[in-house]
Design a protein around this motif. Structure first.
Motif, short mmCIF file in Angstrom:
data_model
loop_
_atom_site.label_atom_id
_atom_site.label_comp_id
_atom_site.label_asym_id
_atom_site.label_seq_id
_atom_site.Cartn_x
_atom_site.Cartn_y
_atom_site.Cartn_z
N PRO A 251 19.20 -39.08 -10.38
CA PRO A 251 20.30 -39.75 -9.67
C PRO A 251 20.90 -40.91 -10.45
O PRO A 251 22.10 -41.18 -10.34
CB PRO A 251 19.63 -40.25 -8.38
CG PRO A 251 18.47 -39.33 -8.18
CD PRO A 251 17.99 -38.99 -9.55
N ASP A 252 20.07 -41.58 -11.28
CA ASP A 252 20.60 -42.74 -12.00
C ASP A 252 21.51 -42.34 -13.17
O ASP A 252 21.97 -43.20 -13.92
CB ASP A 252 19.48 -43.67 -12.47
CG ASP A 252 18.43 -42.97 -13.31
OD1 ASP A 252 18.71 -41.86 -13.80
OD2 ASP A 252 17.34 -43.54 -13.48
N ASN A 253 21.78 -41.05 -13.32
CA ASN A 253 22.79 -40.61 -14.29
C ASN A 253 24.20 -40.70 -13.70
O ASN A 253 25.18 -40.45 -14.39
CB ASN A 253 22.53 -39.16 -14.71
CG ASN A 253 21.25 -39.01 -15.52
OD1 ASN A 253 20.79 -39.95 -16.15
ND2 ASN A 253 20.67 -37.82 -15.47
N TYR A 254 24.28 -41.02 -12.39
CA TYR A 254 25.55 -41.00 -11.68
C TYR A 254 25.81 -42.34 -11.00
O TYR A 254 24.88 -43.10 -10.70
CB TYR A 254 25.54 -39.88 -10.62
CG TYR A 254 25.24 -38.52 -11.19
CD1 TYR A 254 26.24 -37.71 -11.67
CD2 TYR A 254 23.92 -38.06 -11.25
CE1 TYR A 254 25.97 -36.46 -12.21
CE2 TYR A 254 23.62 -36.82 -11.77
CZ TYR A 254 24.65 -36.02 -12.25
OH TYR A 254 24.37 -34.79 -12.79
N THR A 255 27.07 -42.61 -10.74
CA THR A 255 27.44 -43.80 -9.99
C THR A 255 27.26 -43.54 -8.49
O THR A 255 27.09 -42.41 -8.06
CB THR A 255 28.91 -44.19 -10.25
OG1 THR A 255 29.76 -43.15 -9.76
CG2 THR A 255 29.17 -44.39 -11.75
N VAL A 256 27.32 -44.61 -7.70
CA VAL A 256 27.20 -44.48 -6.25
C VAL A 256 28.29 -43.56 -5.71
O VAL A 256 28.04 -42.69 -4.87
CB VAL A 256 27.28 -45.86 -5.57
CG1 VAL A 256 27.55 -45.72 -4.09
CG2 VAL A 256 25.99 -46.64 -5.81
N ALA A 257 29.52 -43.74 -6.20
CA ALA A 257 30.64 -42.91 -5.73
C ALA A 257 30.41 -41.43 -6.05
O ALA A 257 30.69 -40.55 -5.22
CB ALA A 257 31.95 -43.38 -6.38
N GLU A 258 29.88 -41.14 -7.23
CA GLU A 258 29.60 -39.75 -7.61
C GLU A 258 28.49 -39.16 -6.75
O GLU A 258 28.57 -38.00 -6.32
CB GLU A 258 29.23 -39.68 -9.09
CG GLU A 258 30.40 -39.95 -10.03
CD GLU A 258 29.98 -40.10 -11.47
OE1 GLU A 258 30.81 -39.86 -12.36
OE2 GLU A 258 28.80 -40.49 -11.71
N LEU A 259 27.45 -39.94 -6.49
CA LEU A 259 26.36 -39.47 -5.64
C LEU A 259 26.83 -39.18 -4.23
O LEU A 259 26.41 -38.20 -3.61
CB LEU A 259 25.22 -40.50 -5.62
CG LEU A 259 24.37 -40.62 -6.88
CD1 LEU A 259 23.30 -41.68 -6.69
CD2 LEU A 259 23.73 -39.29 -7.24
#
Length: 300
Positions: A251-259
């Motif tokens: 998950p930390d490969n992505y931003t909050v918006a992407e998640l």
């Protein structure tokens, strides 16, 4: 070594060394150019595997159920073997999936707050939609912050009836989940909503929202007994496994918006409508719910 069986004199020696019979060798030579008898089955498995990104997490049981569902719908016209054969074919074409994570709870109990009774007693089965629901929060670490996901699952068919996400896990997140659920499913009024004893669920604001929505609150029977809400923990684990860890991404490969986008699509599009669920007898949640209402109409 036998030049396709033409070097007759050495066959006895080779068969003895390999501990096979001469007849077995001849049978192999006769059928080796024949098409694989599970060729069409493997093609249909590959199609199911490629239909959705998260279908690559299907094990033998869900793959078997998906094949049966397609045959019932008339989409395929082949004989469906047993689960053991399905697993064997999946192994041969490289579709076997092995889960590797266990769920961890994050909500903390408020020991001084007033508690509600446990109305489910670990009975997570329901006879009709919008009768019993369970709710919980999970955490994902993004690039720029932490994302907290709150969801309400219907015990009848594990449909996600309410979903909310934010960068904090205050009571307002759970309240927003309830509002979204009641807005989308007005028939939820009067249903039991079960949770753990986290401080969000024992807060006065949350209780007032449940009262306003005419939902009946239920809580784990004792602090720290995770099995009282094990169904929710299992669903979080499946989401994380299918979206992230099974494909070696975090998950930390992505931003909050992407998640947020990924999780919304996963639950509201894939999980609710297309994902094969063994708890539903091999049906996607939407199909089980639709059949329930169709049976009601036909009975009327």
């Amino acid at each position: 070594k036998t030049d396709d069986g033409r070097i007759i004199g050495k066959i006895s020696f080779y068969c003895k060394a390999l501990e096979v019979s001469r007849q077995a060798l001849y049978d192999y030579l006769d059928r080796r150019n024949n098409p694989w008898k599970y060729e069409q089955l493997s093609v249909e498995m590959q199609k199911i595997h490629n239909e959705d990104e998260c279908n690559d997490c299907y094990g033998r049981k869900r793959m078997y159920m998906a094949l049966k569902l397609k045959k019932e719908a008339g989409e395929i016209n082949i004989s469906i073997p047993g689960e053991a054969t399905v697993r064997k074919v999946m192994e041969q074409i490289g579709l076997i999936h092995k889960p590797c994570r266990k769920p961890n709870g994050i909500t903390k109990a408020d020991r001084e707050a007033m508690k509600s009774d446990d109305l489910l007693h670990r009975n997570f089965k329901a006879d009709k939609p919008c009768e019993k629901c369970i709710t919980d929060i999970t955490e994902l670490k993004a690039k720029d912050s932490k994302l907290y996901v709150s969801a309400i699952f219907d015990c009848y068919d594990v449909t996600v009836v309410g979903l909310a996400m934010d960068t904090n896990m205050k009571a307002e997140l759970c309240i927003e989940t309830v509002k979204n659920a009641v807005s989308s499913y007005p028939e939820l009024k009067g249903a039991i909503l079960h949770s753990d004893r986290g401080s969000q669920y024992t807060s006065e604001k949350y209780r007032e929202e449940l009262k306003s929505a005419r939902l009946v609150q239920s809580m784990n029977s004792a602090v720290g007994r995770c099995h009282d809400n094990a169904r929710c923990e299992s669903m979080w684990a499946r989401m994380k496994e299918e979206l992230f860890y099974s494909r070696n991404r975090k998950p930390d490969n992505y931003t909050v918006a992407e998640l947020k986008t990924m999780i919304w699509r996963y639950y509201m599009s894939y999980w609710n409508n297309r994902r094969i669920c063994s708890a539903n007898g091999g049906l996607p949640s939407a199909v089980k719910r639709r059949r329930y209402y169709e049976e009601l109409r036909s009975a009327a």
